[in-house]
Design an enzyme around this catalytic site. Structure first.
Site, PDB file in Angstrom:
ATOM      1  N   LYS A 335       2.655   5.781   7.660  1.00  0.00           N
ATOM      2  CA  LYS A 335       3.706   4.779   7.869  1.00  0.00           C
ATOM      3  C   LYS A 335       4.783   4.791   6.773  1.00  0.00           C
ATOM      4  CE  LYS A 335       1.261   1.390  10.699  1.00  0.00           C
ATOM      5  NZ  LYS A 335       0.874  -0.012  10.875  1.00  0.00           N
ATOM      6  N   ASP A 372       5.514  -3.779  14.001  1.00  0.00           N
ATOM      7  CA  ASP A 372       4.456  -4.673  13.502  1.00  0.00           C
ATOM      8  C   ASP A 372       5.060  -6.047  13.207  1.00  0.00           C
ATOM      9  OD1 ASP A 372       2.329  -2.915  13.639  1.00  0.00           O
ATOM     10  OD2 ASP A 372       2.629  -2.135  11.608  1.00  0.00           O
TER      11      ASP A 372
END
Ligand code: NAP
Length: 539
Positions: A335, A372
């Site tokens: 990420k 997210d």
């Protein structure tokens, strides 16, 4: 020059290499057309082998019979003959691989040829002979064998297996082509995602002039199993059944028929299918393929999501570029690492310093997003006004960063509490939030407490991220979604406190990914239903 597998922007079919030495015998006249999926069967006895085929008939009509897995392969010929006589619509492929070539048959080459000849006479439409066996056989022995196959109307498949790596497949293909078989099968072992490219290129380059099967075994080779038929492979192999039965897979990485057909729709993938991936390491338990493939199907989007086990970011970037992939859901550990490779990203992704969604632009460049944040913010927005809300975030890792930056941006007063207090202080400072020491929790009151630690997952201790008397809140949000009802969720419910489960966050972040990739509203309720069902099935 990079070549585009299955998306051929330029024609990429290589000219047929002239076989050298000349073919031992010509292949059957017309191509034998077979189903795209072949269930590979093995068993401890001939009766059991045929029983397995009988029970798989509702799923498939194309079977590989691994005769070499039987103590006495020749004993299966009569049962096989009867089975094939009773089921004329079945296509049977017989294999009797010797031990030195990775199979189980203890006999010599002559015995292998004898078993395969009898299998052909019993009605098998195809027999598999290893290229090493073809090369070892005397010319007269091979001519006799091929004559018998011809008389029986059986096609010859010549195969190659490398159980350690993927290398030199073109040379292997030339060795096989020297025999002009009806089918060529090249099986290697993938050690990286990029190894799939060699296999898919081999299929793409040769499938107009030959019937090719190409597979890279192992978890990293999943791509070749799923995209092989789309690249032009004659067929791919499937294991039988689900659950315990799936353990009957005859090769590493083999997927069940139902997984190939229902989850990945392998038979429907075509040149226009957009390919997405979920990349990480480990990745085999990811629920993203299940959720997104269901959503693609439901919304009639011609796309598929595949799990990509990437050992390095370079390997992942190579696959994104070369396949090419239309988008990727990025999970641990990439990420943060992926950020320098993005052509652009939204401002919040840049501030958080983590990206969980990639989209490939028409220019081939990568654009990054962090969904997210929406996964945290949207479920909360449905239940409370965020400006001015007092929210405690337990944990200061990757998931916490998305929550803290996202909620501060919405005007919430955010407090970070972490096992390692210094990390909480650093995150709070960066995100313009506040940090609290764990001891201060019992004396504070919040509108919501969000658990971003792994506490609550099986095996993680403590099971509760906070003590009972610290639960001074109107709402508990637990990011852990496996199990769905974590000890924290259960405790909150027993106190009459409202809850948001990690499942809702997972679905919300996935729904935003779906929208970024397709431009269509996501079928959220259906996405939630399919993930919930699977989590309950996994227990
Ligand atoms: P991470 O970057 O490794 O961060 C973990 C955080 O939890 C760190 O702050 C760590 O504290 C703390 N922690 C770890 N073990 C602990 C323990 N035993 N007791 C107390 N604190 C502990 O992990 P992450 O990527 O943020 O993921 C965290 C959790 O969120 C995972 O369970 C993940 O599955 C879940 N998640 C869910 C979703 C969803 O869609 N529902 C999305 C993302 C993440 P230290 O700083 O002291 O090490």
């Amino acid at each position: 020059m990079p070549q585009l597998i299955g998306m051929s922007r330029t024609a990429s079919i290589a000219p047929l290499a002239a076989p050298d030495p000349p073919p031992v015998s010509a292949p059957l006249g017309l191509r034998l057309r077979v189903d795209k999926l072949c269930i590979s069967l093995q068993a401890g006895s001939p009766a059991e082998l045929v029983e397995r085929a009988e029970s798989a008939l509702h799923d498939a009509k194309f079977f590989e019979f691994r005769l070499d897995a039987l103590p006495k392969p020749a004993a299966a010929i009569d049962p096989l003959r009867k089975f094939l006589a009773a089921h004329k619509d079945v296509t049977a492929l017989a294999t009797c691989r010797r031990k030195q070539l990775g199979g189980n048959f203890a006999g010599a080459l002559a015995a292998e040829l004898d078993v395969l000849t009898k299998a052909a006479e019993a009605g098998c439409a195809i027999v598999d002979l290893e290229v090493e066996s073809a090369e070892q056989a005397k010319a007269s022995q091979l001519a006799h064998f091929r004559g018998a196959l011809h008389a029986a109307g059986t096609a010859l498949l010549i195969s190659f297996h490398d159980f350690t790596r993927t290398k030199g497949l073109d040379h292997v293909a030339q060795r096989i082509e020297a025999f002009s078989p009806d089918f060529m099968k090249v099986v290697s072992t993938a050690r990286s995602l990029s190894d799939n490219l060699e296999v898919l290129r081999l299929i793409e380059n040769r499938s107009l002039s030959a019937q090719v099967v190409g597979i890279a075994m192992g978890e990293e080779g999943l791509l070749s199993r799923l995209l092989g038929p789309r690249a032009g492979a004659a067929f791919t192999f499937a294991a039988m059944g689900e659950g315990a039965e799936a353990a009957l897979a005859t090769a590493p990485g083999q997927l069940t028929m139902r997984t190939l057909r229902d989850l990945y729709r392998v038979e429907q993938l075509d040149q226009a299918t957009r390919i997405f991936g979920v990349a990480g390491n480990p990745i085999n338990h990811s629920l993203s393929p299940l959720m997104h493939n269901m959503a693609f199907r439901r919304e009639s989007v011609n796309a598929v999501m595949l799990p990509l086990k990437a050992r390095s970011l370079d390997d992942l970037l190579n696959i994104i570029r070369e396949l090419p992939l239309a988008g990727v859901a990025v999970t641990m550990p990439f990420k943060q690492e992926v950020l320098p490779h993005l052509a652009n990203m939204d401002p919040l992704t840049a501030r958080i310093g983590a990206c969980n969604t990639l989209r490939t632009g028409a220019d081939g460049k990568l654009y990054g997003f962090n969904t997210d944040v929406a996964g945290v913010v949207r479920p909360l927005q449905r239940r409370m006004r965020l400006p001015g809300a007092r929210i405690a975030v337990l944990g200061a890792g990757g998931a916490a960063r998305a929550a803290v930056f996202g909620l501060v941006e919405q005007g919430a007063e955010v407090f970070v509490i972490n096992r390692t207090h210094e990390t909480a202080v650093a995150l709070a400072r960066k995100a313009k939030a506040k940090s609290l020491k764990h001891e201060q929790l019992a004396r504070s009151r919040f509108d919501a407490i969000i658990n971003t630690t792994p506490c609550g997952m099986a095996g993680v201790k403590p099971a509760l991220p906070i003590k009972e008397d610290e639960l001074n809140t109107s709402l508990v949000f637990d990011m852990v979604y496996n199990p769905m009802e974590t000890p924290l969720i259960k405790l909150a419910q027993s106190r009459g406190i409202a809850v948001i489960t990690g499942l809702e966050m997972f679905v919300q972040q996935g729904a935003r990914q779906f929208e970024i990739w397709t431009g269509k509203p996501a079928p959220e309720a259906e996405m939630q239903r399919v993930v919930e069902l699977e989590l309950r099935r996994r227990g």
